[in-house]
Design a protein around this motif. Structure first.
Motif, PDB file in Angstrom:
ATOM      1  N   VAL A  40       0.831  -1.210   0.000  1.00  0.00           N
ATOM      2  CA  VAL A  40       0.000   0.000   0.000  1.00  0.00           C
ATOM      3  C   VAL A  40       0.861   1.255   0.000  1.00  0.00           C
ATOM      4  N   THR A  41       1.992   1.216   0.676  1.00  0.00           N
ATOM      5  CA  THR A  41       2.840   2.409   0.807  1.00  0.00           C
ATOM      6  C   THR A  41       3.899   2.511  -0.282  1.00  0.00           C
ATOM      7  N   HIS A  42       3.840   1.620  -1.268  1.00  0.00           N
ATOM      8  CA  HIS A  42       4.807   1.670  -2.367  1.00  0.00           C
ATOM      9  C   HIS A  42       4.080   1.629  -3.708  1.00  0.00           C
ATOM     10  N   ALA A  43       4.702   2.156  -4.715  1.00  0.00           N
ATOM     11  CA  ALA A  43       4.100   2.250  -6.051  1.00  0.00           C
ATOM     12  C   ALA A  43       4.520   1.089  -6.925  1.00  0.00           C
ATOM     13  N   GLU A  44       4.426  -0.123  -6.407  1.00  0.00           N
ATOM     14  CA  GLU A  44       4.907  -1.283  -7.162  1.00  0.00           C
ATOM     15  C   GLU A  44       4.039  -1.547  -8.384  1.00  0.00           C
ATOM     16  N   ASN A  45       4.692  -1.623  -9.522  1.00  0.00           N
ATOM     17  CA  ASN A  45       4.031  -1.972 -10.776  1.00  0.00           C
ATOM     18  C   ASN A  45       4.957  -2.933 -11.507  1.00  0.00           C
ATOM     19  N   LEU A  46       4.441  -4.109 -11.862  1.00  0.00           N
ATOM     20  CA  LEU A  46       5.293  -5.139 -12.465  1.00  0.00           C
ATOM     21  C   LEU A  46       5.833  -4.726 -13.827  1.00  0.00           C
ATOM     22  N   LEU A  47       5.241  -3.707 -14.443  1.00  0.00           N
ATOM     23  CA  LEU A  47       5.730  -3.231 -15.739  1.00  0.00           C
ATOM     24  C   LEU A  47       6.827  -2.189 -15.596  1.00  0.00           C
ATOM     25  N   ARG A  48       7.081  -1.757 -14.353  1.00  0.00           N
ATOM     26  CA  ARG A  48       8.123  -0.753 -14.115  1.00  0.00           C
ATOM     27  C   ARG A  48       9.163  -1.334 -13.162  1.00  0.00           C
ATOM     28  N   ASP A  55      10.495  -0.315  -4.867  1.00  0.00           N
ATOM     29  CA  ASP A  55      11.253   0.445  -3.861  1.00  0.00           C
ATOM     30  C   ASP A  55      10.815   1.900  -3.794  1.00  0.00           C
ATOM     31  N   GLN A  56       9.832   2.276  -4.597  1.00  0.00           N
ATOM     32  CA  GLN A  56       9.371   3.673  -4.627  1.00  0.00           C
ATOM     33  C   GLN A  56       8.317   3.907  -3.551  1.00  0.00           C
ATOM     34  N   PHE A  57       8.738   4.549  -2.467  1.00  0.00           N
ATOM     35  CA  PHE A  57       7.829   4.802  -1.343  1.00  0.00           C
ATOM     36  C   PHE A  57       6.925   5.985  -1.680  1.00  0.00           C
ATOM     37  N   VAL A  58       5.601   5.795  -1.507  1.00  0.00           N
ATOM     38  CA  VAL A  58       4.653   6.871  -1.824  1.00  0.00           C
ATOM     39  C   VAL A  58       3.813   7.265  -0.613  1.00  0.00           C
ATOM     40  N   LEU A  61      -6.906  -4.030 -12.063  1.00  0.00           N
ATOM     41  CA  LEU A  61      -5.718  -3.280 -11.664  1.00  0.00           C
ATOM     42  C   LEU A  61      -4.521  -4.204 -11.444  1.00  0.00           C
ATOM     43  N   GLY A  62      -4.766  -5.329 -10.782  1.00  0.00           N
ATOM     44  CA  GLY A  62      -3.654  -6.196 -10.407  1.00  0.00           C
ATOM     45  C   GLY A  62      -3.160  -7.113 -11.495  1.00  0.00           C
ATOM     46  N   PHE A  63      -4.091  -7.623 -12.344  1.00  0.00           N
ATOM     47  CA  PHE A  63      -3.707  -8.666 -13.288  1.00  0.00           C
ATOM     48  C   PHE A  63      -3.823  -8.258 -14.757  1.00  0.00           C
ATOM     49  N   GLU A  64      -4.276  -7.027 -15.007  1.00  0.00           N
ATOM     50  CA  GLU A  64      -4.296  -6.540 -16.392  1.00  0.00           C
ATOM     51  C   GLU A  64      -3.354  -5.350 -16.574  1.00  0.00           C
ATOM     52  N   THR A  65      -3.352  -4.425 -15.619  1.00  0.00           N
ATOM     53  CA  THR A  65      -2.401  -3.312 -15.682  1.00  0.00           C
ATOM     54  C   THR A  65      -1.194  -3.549 -14.776  1.00  0.00           C
ATOM     55  N   PHE A  66      -1.255  -4.603 -13.933  1.00  0.00           N
ATOM     56  CA  PHE A  66      -0.156  -5.006 -13.051  1.00  0.00           C
ATOM     57  C   PHE A  66       0.261  -3.904 -12.070  1.00  0.00           C
ATOM     58  N   ASP A  67      -0.702  -3.042 -11.716  1.00  0.00           N
ATOM     59  CA  ASP A  67      -0.451  -1.983 -10.739  1.00  0.00           C
ATOM     60  C   ASP A  67      -0.705  -2.563  -9.339  1.00  0.00           C
ATOM     61  N   ILE A  68       0.244  -3.353  -8.858  1.00  0.00           N
ATOM     62  CA  ILE A  68       0.058  -4.142  -7.649  1.00  0.00           C
ATOM     63  C   ILE A  68      -0.155  -3.273  -6.414  1.00  0.00           C
ATOM     64  N   GLY A  69       0.623  -2.226  -6.278  1.00  0.00           N
ATOM     65  CA  GLY A  69       0.500  -1.358  -5.115  1.00  0.00           C
ATOM     66  C   GLY A  69      -0.880  -0.717  -5.013  1.00  0.00           C
ATOM     67  N   TYR A  70      -1.359  -0.181  -6.117  1.00  0.00           N
ATOM     68  CA  TYR A  70      -2.666   0.478  -6.096  1.00  0.00           C
ATOM     69  C   TYR A  70      -3.793  -0.540  -5.954  1.00  0.00           C
ATOM     70  N   ALA A  71      -3.663  -1.693  -6.595  1.00  0.00           N
ATOM     71  CA  ALA A  71      -4.676  -2.743  -6.478  1.00  0.00           C
ATOM     72  C   ALA A  71      -4.811  -3.202  -5.030  1.00  0.00           C
ATOM     73  N   THR A  72      -3.678  -3.369  -4.348  1.00  0.00           N
ATOM     74  CA  THR A  72      -3.698  -3.764  -2.947  1.00  0.00           C
ATOM     75  C   THR A  72      -4.352  -2.683  -2.085  1.00  0.00           C
ATOM     76  N   THR A  73      -4.073  -1.430  -2.399  1.00  0.00           N
ATOM     77  CA  THR A  73      -4.668  -0.323  -1.648  1.00  0.00           C
ATOM     78  C   THR A  73      -6.184  -0.332  -1.774  1.00  0.00           C
ATOM     79  N   VAL A  74      -6.681  -0.474  -2.995  1.00  0.00           N
ATOM     80  CA  VAL A  74      -8.134  -0.499  -3.212  1.00  0.00           C
ATOM     81  C   VAL A  74      -8.752  -1.692  -2.480  1.00  0.00           C
ATOM     82  N   GLY A  75      -8.114  -2.851  -2.586  1.00  0.00           N
ATOM     83  CA  GLY A  75      -8.627  -4.036  -1.910  1.00  0.00           C
ATOM     84  C   GLY A  75      -8.663  -3.871  -0.397  1.00  0.00           C
ATOM     85  N   PHE A  76      -7.613  -3.283   0.172  1.00  0.00           N
ATOM     86  CA  PHE A  76      -7.574  -3.052   1.617  1.00  0.00           C
ATOM     87  C   PHE A  76      -8.643  -2.060   2.047  1.00  0.00           C
TER      88      PHE A  76
END
Length: 278
Positions: free
Chosen positions: A18-26, A31-34, A236-251
């Motif tokens: 949730v506190t990081h901008a993890e994206n599997l495409l980047r 390690d990018q803390f947001v 968000l998680g499995f099509e755009t691979f924006d894992i950090g944001y997907a986890t945030t929305v889910g939480f």
């Protein structure tokens, strides 16, 4: 006891995401803390707000119809009627199917070119219609399938509750000459209230989690007209691979549901325990 360590691991890992901008495409984004960045993004996300609206409409309409239809069928099946066992077995058929199978089956039935439903409508002169391709009807069609598949659950639980009620109040009402509607309103429904409350709670929890039915029938389309929260998190998680944001929305969604439903569930379980001790 194994649940608690696993829950701790999930929460710790979730906070990390949730506190990081993890994206599997980047590469290197893990390690990018947001900080609060993902949460602020979610609060201003119009697609998320739209998916919440879709989910609320879906849950509200579907559960309301399931309760009305399910209780009506349970009341009709209560008592001695011919073929009661066979009717119960037939009622259970939709509930036995998995949501994926039910979704695929109804998607074929609603197909505008080869589906049976459109063929029947065309045969009586109404004409075929692309129910799942129009934003005005797609969500209604999915709600219809949800009601068809899960109303049997309401029927079985309510029917079991009806058969466990104390018969003495009904016998007294019959001796007093009370009409069937008055018995239903003043005796049956009040005595059945704890069962109905728990059924509503279970159905709401299950409907909020809906995923397979929507994903199988429309994948959230057309546009985002049927995009429920679970489907949005999946996208968000499995099509755009924006894992950090997907986890945030889910939480955030899980926390909101917990805050809303936990007090209700605790109160209902407390009532059941107190009644059992009497």
């Amino acid at each position: 006891m194994i649940i608690i360590p696993l829950l701790i691991i999930i929460v710790v890992q979730g906070v990390q995401l949730v506190t990081h901008a993890e994206n599997l495409l980047r590469p290197g984004s893990a390690d990018q803390f947001v900080g609060w960045g993902n949460i602020l993004r979610a609060l201003g996300d119009p697609t998320l707000l739209g998916s919440i609206r879709v989910t609320l409409v879906y849950v509200g309409i579907a559960v309301a119809i399931e309760m009305v239809v399910g209780v009506s069928i349970a009341l009709a099946l209560n008592g001695r009627i011919p073929g009661k066992g066979l009717i119960r077995a037939l009622v259970l058929i939709p509930m036995v199917l998995t949501p994926v199978v039910a979704g695929l089956m109804w998607r074929l039935l609603l197909d505008p070119t080869s589906g049976f439903i459109n063929w029947a409508l065309d045969a009586v002169g109404i004409g075929s219609y692309a129910f799942l391709s129009e934003p005005s009807t797609a969500l209604g069609a999915i709600i219809l399938v949800e009601v068809w598949q899960n109303t049997p659950f309401v029927v079985i639980i309510v029917l079991a509750g009806l058969e466990s009620l104390d018969p003495s109040p009904f016998e007294a009402a019959q001796l007093d000459g009370a009409s069937a509607p008055r018995v239903l309103r003043h005796i049956t429904l009040p005595m059945l209230a704890p069962v109905l409350s728990i059924v509503v709670l279970l159905r709401v929890i299950d409907a909020v989690k809906t995923f397979a039915l929507v994903n199988t029938m429309t994948k959230g389309g057309p546009g985002t007209s049927t995009l429920a929260i679970s489907n949005y998190v999946y996208r968000l998680g499995f099509e755009t691979f924006d894992i950090g944001y997907a986890t945030t929305v889910g939480f955030m969604v899980s926390l909101a549901v917990l805050i809303i439903l936990f007090p209700v569930a605790t109160r209902l379980m407390g009532l059941r325990i107190r009644k059992a001790k009497r």
